[in-house]
Design a protein around this motif. Structure first.
Motif, PDB file in Angstrom:
ATOM      1  N   GLU A 195       4.480  10.289   3.937  1.00 62.13           N
ATOM      2  CA  GLU A 195       3.632  10.186   2.748  1.00 62.13           C
ATOM      3  C   GLU A 195       4.445   9.591   1.594  1.00 62.13           C
ATOM      4  O   GLU A 195       5.629   9.879   1.450  1.00 62.13           O
ATOM      5  N   SER A 228      -4.593   1.398  -1.789  1.00 63.42           N
ATOM      6  CA  SER A 228      -4.261  -0.002  -2.023  1.00 63.42           C
ATOM      7  C   SER A 228      -5.229  -0.626  -3.016  1.00 63.42           C
ATOM      8  O   SER A 228      -6.400  -0.248  -3.080  1.00 63.42           O
ATOM      9  N   CYS A 276      -8.880   4.352  -1.264  1.00 60.77           N
ATOM     10  CA  CYS A 276      -8.114   4.616  -0.043  1.00 60.77           C
ATOM     11  C   CYS A 276      -8.924   4.230   1.200  1.00 60.77           C
ATOM     12  O   CYS A 276     -10.147   4.288   1.188  1.00 60.77           O
ATOM     13  N   VAL A 329      -4.262   5.051   3.493  1.00 66.26           N
ATOM     14  CA  VAL A 329      -3.474   4.165   2.632  1.00 66.26           C
ATOM     15  C   VAL A 329      -4.229   3.916   1.336  1.00 66.26           C
ATOM     16  O   VAL A 329      -5.432   3.633   1.346  1.00 66.26           O
ATOM     17  N   SER A 375       5.913   3.002   1.080  1.00 73.38           N
ATOM     18  CA  SER A 375       5.221   1.736   0.831  1.00 73.38           C
ATOM     19  C   SER A 375       5.130   0.949   2.131  1.00 73.38           C
ATOM     20  O   SER A 375       6.095   0.900   2.892  1.00 73.38           O
ATOM     21  N   THR A 425      -8.614   4.388   5.782  1.00 72.72           N
ATOM     22  CA  THR A 425      -7.914   5.011   6.901  1.00 72.72           C
ATOM     23  C   THR A 425      -7.928   4.089   8.112  1.00 72.72           C
ATOM     24  O   THR A 425      -8.930   3.422   8.386  1.00 72.72           O
ATOM     25  N   HIS A 450      -0.157  -3.739   8.781  1.00 75.21           N
ATOM     26  CA  HIS A 450       0.618  -2.725   8.055  1.00 75.21           C
ATOM     27  C   HIS A 450       2.048  -2.801   8.564  1.00 75.21           C
ATOM     28  O   HIS A 450       2.311  -2.411   9.704  1.00 75.21           O
ATOM     29  N   TRP A 489       7.182   6.806   9.458  1.00 72.51           N
ATOM     30  CA  TRP A 489       6.458   6.734   8.188  1.00 72.51           C
ATOM     31  C   TRP A 489       6.253   8.130   7.611  1.00 72.51           C
ATOM     32  O   TRP A 489       6.063   9.097   8.346  1.00 72.51           O
ATOM     33  N   GLY A 503       0.842  -1.179   0.000  1.00 72.13           N
ATOM     34  CA  GLY A 503       0.000   0.000   0.000  1.00 72.13           C
ATOM     35  C   GLY A 503       0.881   1.233   0.000  1.00 72.13           C
ATOM     36  O   GLY A 503       2.064   1.162   0.351  1.00 72.13           O
ATOM     37  N   THR A 504       0.315   2.370  -0.390  1.00 72.17           N
ATOM     38  CA  THR A 504       1.043   3.634  -0.391  1.00 72.17           C
ATOM     39  C   THR A 504       0.391   4.587   0.602  1.00 72.17           C
ATOM     40  O   THR A 504      -0.822   4.792   0.561  1.00 72.17           O
ATOM     41  N   ILE A 505       1.186   5.136   1.502  1.00 75.67           N
ATOM     42  CA  ILE A 505       0.656   6.088   2.480  1.00 75.67           C
ATOM     43  C   ILE A 505       0.352   7.401   1.762  1.00 75.67           C
ATOM     44  O   ILE A 505       1.233   8.022   1.164  1.00 75.67           O
ATOM     45  N   LYS A 506      -0.910   7.805   1.817  1.00 74.50           N
ATOM     46  CA  LYS A 506      -1.339   9.037   1.150  1.00 74.50           C
ATOM     47  C   LYS A 506      -1.454  10.214   2.113  1.00 74.50           C
ATOM     48  O   LYS A 506      -1.339  11.368   1.709  1.00 74.50           O
TER      49      LYS A 506
END
Length: 196
Positions: free
Chosen positions: A76, A28, A56, A26, A79, A58, A42, A74, A10-13
């Protein structure tokens, strides 16, 4: 309960502080399969889905989780390794993983060896966690086999598939990672310490 077999990255947005909590959004490809109140690992941290919007979702981390994990590092666009809780009756391809991080460790060395990689991690031995040669360990949520077990350090061997499909490919010397030690090993160590 989890198995340590990563489903996807996943990518932290977004990271939003609220008091001592952090809300993590996230992006995903499994978001459309998630539900509110569902547990998702995670980087080995079990967090509960509290909001879903398009691709996304949360989750919220409390202070204790932030203090015991690498979550405060972590950013933004980082991964994260994702795994949904195991279903009863599924094959247990990794090992029993609770999603409760015991402590963090630092990546001490990375060595490429004939198409695979050896990663060595160092952790604080004062917490009395142990690794066992050929035993199981969870690194950022990934179920792995311990090699070169020492008092406060161990290595793991990573095959190309795992390297490409997890955030191991982003590790550098000094990267802080999450560790969950083998649950059976933790009980044995606890019993041993009680009888000393």
């Amino acid at each position: 309960m989890f198995t340590g077999i990563i489903e996807t990255l996943g990518t932290i947005k977004a990271l939003e502080k609220e008091g001592e909590n952090i809300h993590i959004t996230v992006q995903s490809k499994i978001t459309n399969e998630l539900k509110i109140d569902q547990s998702v690992s995670h980087n080995g941290i079990c967090l509960t889905v509290v909001h879903i919007e398009q691709d996304c979702y949360t989750v919220t981390a409390i202070k204790e989780t932030i203090d015991k994990t690498n979550l405060s590092h972590w950013n933004e666009n980082d991964s994260v390794n994702l795994e949904r809780a195991m279903k009863l009756g599924d094959r247990l391809d990794g090992h029993i993983v609770q999603g409760h991080v015991d402590q963090t460790a630092i990546c001490k060395s990375i060595e490429e060896v004939n198409g695979s990689w050896h990663f060595t991690f160092e952790y604080d031995k004062s917490l009395n966690n142990i690794t066992v040669e050929k035993g199981s360990i969870t690194v950022n949520g990934v179920s792995l086999t311990v090699v070169n077990s020492k008092v406060n350090e161990f290595s793991v061997a990573i095959i190309p598939y795992t390297y490409e499909h997890t955030n191991f490919k982003n590790f550098k010397i000094g990267t802080k990672i999450n560790l969950e030690f083998d649950v059976i090993g933790k009980y044995v160590a606890r019993l041993h310490n009680l009888h000393l």
